[in-house]
Design a protein around this motif. Structure first.
Motif, mmCIF file in Angstrom:
data_model
loop_
_atom_site.group_PDB
_atom_site.id
_atom_site.type_symbol
_atom_site.label_atom_id
_atom_site.label_comp_id
_atom_site.label_asym_id
_atom_site.label_seq_id
_atom_site.Cartn_x
_atom_site.Cartn_y
_atom_site.Cartn_z
ATOM 1 N N TYR A 108 103.629 36.022 71.788
ATOM 2 C CA TYR A 108 102.960 37.323 71.807
ATOM 3 C C TYR A 108 103.879 38.365 72.422
ATOM 4 C CZ TYR A 108 98.806 34.622 70.798
ATOM 5 O OH TYR A 108 97.906 33.790 70.205
ATOM 6 N N PHE A 113 104.399 34.556 76.165
ATOM 7 C CA PHE A 113 105.384 35.618 75.893
ATOM 8 C C PHE A 113 106.791 35.058 75.715
ATOM 9 C CE2 PHE A 113 102.188 37.489 78.893
ATOM 10 C CZ PHE A 113 101.448 38.115 77.906
ATOM 11 N N SER A 161 107.561 36.680 82.643
ATOM 12 C CA SER A 161 106.864 37.660 81.810
ATOM 13 C C SER A 161 105.353 37.558 81.997
ATOM 14 C CB SER A 161 107.252 37.505 80.338
ATOM 15 O OG SER A 161 107.072 36.172 79.921
ATOM 16 N N LEU A 189 104.480 39.108 85.344
ATOM 17 C CA LEU A 189 104.503 40.572 85.295
ATOM 18 C C LEU A 189 103.317 41.124 84.515
ATOM 19 C CD1 LEU A 189 108.359 41.046 84.806
ATOM 20 C CD2 LEU A 189 107.009 41.692 86.832
ATOM 21 N N ALA A 190 102.978 40.460 83.396
ATOM 22 C CA ALA A 190 101.880 40.955 82.562
ATOM 23 C C ALA A 190 100.534 40.759 83.250
ATOM 24 C CB ALA A 190 101.878 40.231 81.214
ATOM 25 N N ASN A 191 100.364 39.638 83.937
ATOM 26 C CA ASN A 191 99.047 39.272 84.451
ATOM 27 C C ASN A 191 98.845 39.714 85.896
ATOM 28 O OD1 ASN A 191 96.624 37.939 83.679
ATOM 29 N ND2 ASN A 191 97.136 36.232 85.020
ATOM 30 N N MET A 206 104.587 41.364 74.983
ATOM 31 C CA MET A 206 104.051 41.706 76.295
ATOM 32 C C MET A 206 103.075 42.868 76.124
ATOM 33 S SD MET A 206 105.463 40.091 79.046
ATOM 34 C CE MET A 206 105.798 41.247 80.396
ATOM 35 N N PRO A 207 101.957 42.849 76.862
ATOM 36 C CA PRO A 207 101.020 43.972 76.746
ATOM 37 C C PRO A 207 101.653 45.280 77.217
ATOM 38 C CG PRO A 207 100.344 42.424 78.484
ATOM 39 C CD PRO A 207 101.520 41.820 77.797
ATOM 40 N N ARG A 256 101.855 48.857 79.101
ATOM 41 C CA ARG A 256 101.336 49.359 80.390
ATOM 42 C C ARG A 256 100.848 50.792 80.214
ATOM 43 N NH1 ARG A 256 99.514 45.986 83.870
ATOM 44 N NH2 ARG A 256 100.823 44.166 83.991
#
Lengths: 311, 311
Positions: free
Chosen positions: B306, A154, A111, A114-116, B308-309, B311
């Motif tokens: 947290y 996450f 996660s 994928l996020a960063n 996930m941000p 998109r």
């Protein structure tokens, strides 16, 4: 086989503030000021400086001047210039600037990757293989930083077995050095000692660097635990610059001058001139426009003496 | 003889913010608010609370309401109420309030003793003998805090032999527990481990408490080193309140919730409900009128997750 030594008498500090510190700053630090700052840092005895990131200027506007910075700084014998590269294109730009070391980055958790980075760990490893190929005959040292090695913000726990498998895969690819990153300050000293013991036991020849954040106050405690396991290489950021965008108000990376101060107090040689480093640290609030979390620059070294109060 | 256990599985936390934290605050915290605060702290599982100091109101105006505070708080089974006493008169006032423990204070160094208490260590020891006499048959537990045990801001190094001799003299006087204080944040982990090893080896039956400041960022690293030596008792101050008047901007006492958080992360039982403690810590800026150095209250626990941000 090299002999593992717990509580080593010398350690190396890798200064990451110009990259990891500046990337989240609101204000753009002009290229000239970055160069002056890095030049000042390179006279303090630091072994390595992560000077910038060859990333997309859109992704990190503060580091849009990567090539100008690297070409502008004075190169000193004994101070390796490292840069972060996110992909093959960044690698080619970095090699064109004759850097000493490139630092690849991947996450240990899906996660966070994928996020960063928009990549799973498996996709990162594939890309790393291509980068290693492109570096053949360049003489550059290839390091990889493994984010979320002590936990993911996450998905939580990242099993040690997973970290060890990824380290094994990185080494098999031809990566020469590995940085284990506590990206969001989730590590604790017992966990740090355990993972450091494990990697030093299995790969005694590989240079491992530990990268801590002080998000929950444990930065120096974790560095102590890693040192007790025999780790000799530490990332740190001048003033404690940097940090996690998820934790407003929390401290950032472990602070270079506070880490050097602790090692000096314990009689561990970092090669760094602490007074010179503190002078550079004192310029930070002007450079970046705000106070920083570093403690020693405010309190003075523990050897500081005071006059007796007047009666 | 009790068996010394390095890295103990349980530790006790002594909350000192109501005394050591408040004494340097600019704003007077009203008695009612102190009582509500201590009552809240005493429900969190803390083993001991240093509630106030029976000192001269002129010396420490913030603690001029010592007796009212002690008589006003709820006493709970399992939570010892300790108070600092500077002299025989303070001791008598404290005993009249039925406290569980008194904490005497002296310096390991002459110059700090003279500057802070107007007494040399020898004069302090004489006074302690009279206090111990006065406490006969009271049932109160007598603890002594040894300031500057890891270094003195005026004269520098304090030899370990000197500290050990003073500890021996304190025990000979009938002092039951001893707190080794890093009064101005001069200790480092190697030094801490060495002194803790020495006292635990020589006096395995004496309860030793370690009192650290985070002045130079090493508070938790020093606590870790003490714990590794086998220390099971720690002073700490909610929010990291307190500190050294000589180092403006520097951190104060080691922060209770950050210390409890580190122990919890290492699976060491403090008996403290960290969530409840964090709730009390979150009320501090209102209580005292400014931000405090504690990190976990800002960043959340390391188990925090947290989303996930987007998109």
């Amino acid at each position: 086989m090299s002999q593992r030594t717990p509580c080593p008498s010398t350690v190396e500090i890798n200064e990451v503030a110009p990259r990891d510190g500046l990337q989240i700053e609101a204000r753009f630090v002009p290229t000239e000021e970055k160069i002056r700052w890095i030049d000042a840092l390179s006279t303090t005895g630091l072994r390595r400086i992560e000077a910038t990131s060859f990333t997309s200027p859109k992704a990190i506007p503060n580091l849009c001047d990567a090539a100008d910075v690297v070409m502008g700084i004075q190169r000193r014998t004994g101070v390796d210039i490292s840069v972060l590269v996110p992909n093959l294109k960044g690698t080619e730009r970095a090699l064109a600037c004759q850097v000493d070391e490139i630092n690849l980055v991947m996450s240990a958790s899906d996660s966070h990757g994928l996020a960063n980075l928009r990549m799973t760990p498996e996709q990162s490893l594939e890309q790393f293989a291509a980068i290693v190929d492109a570096c053949q005959d360049s003489g550059v040292f290839i390091n990889a930083s493994l984010s979320t090695a002590f936990g993911c913000p996450f998905e939580g726990d990242v099993p040690e077995t997973r970290v060890l498998r990824l380290v094994e895969q990185l080494i098999a690819l031809g990566i020469q050095g590995i940085t284990l990153c506590d990206t969001t300050g989730m590590a604790n000293p017992v966990q740090v000692k355990h993972l450091c013991d494990a990697v030093l036991e299995r790969w005694p020849q590989t240079p491992f660097t530990l990268h801590f954040h002080n998000t929950r106050g444990m930065g120096l405690a974790n560095a102590l635990a890693a040192w007790q396991a025999g780790i000799t290489r530490f990332d740190a950021s001048l003033g404690g610059l940097g940090g996690c965008p998820f934790a407003p108000g929390a401290s950032g990376n472990v602070c270079t001058e506070d880490l050097v101060h602790m090692f000096a107090a314990m009689d561990v040689d970092t090669g760094v001139d602490l007074d010179a480093l503190l002078e550079v640290a004192a310029t930070l609030p002007t450079l970046i426009g705000h106070e920083v979390p570093g403690q020693v620059v405010k309190a003075g070294k523990s050897t500081r003496r005071y006059a007796m109060p007047e009666r």
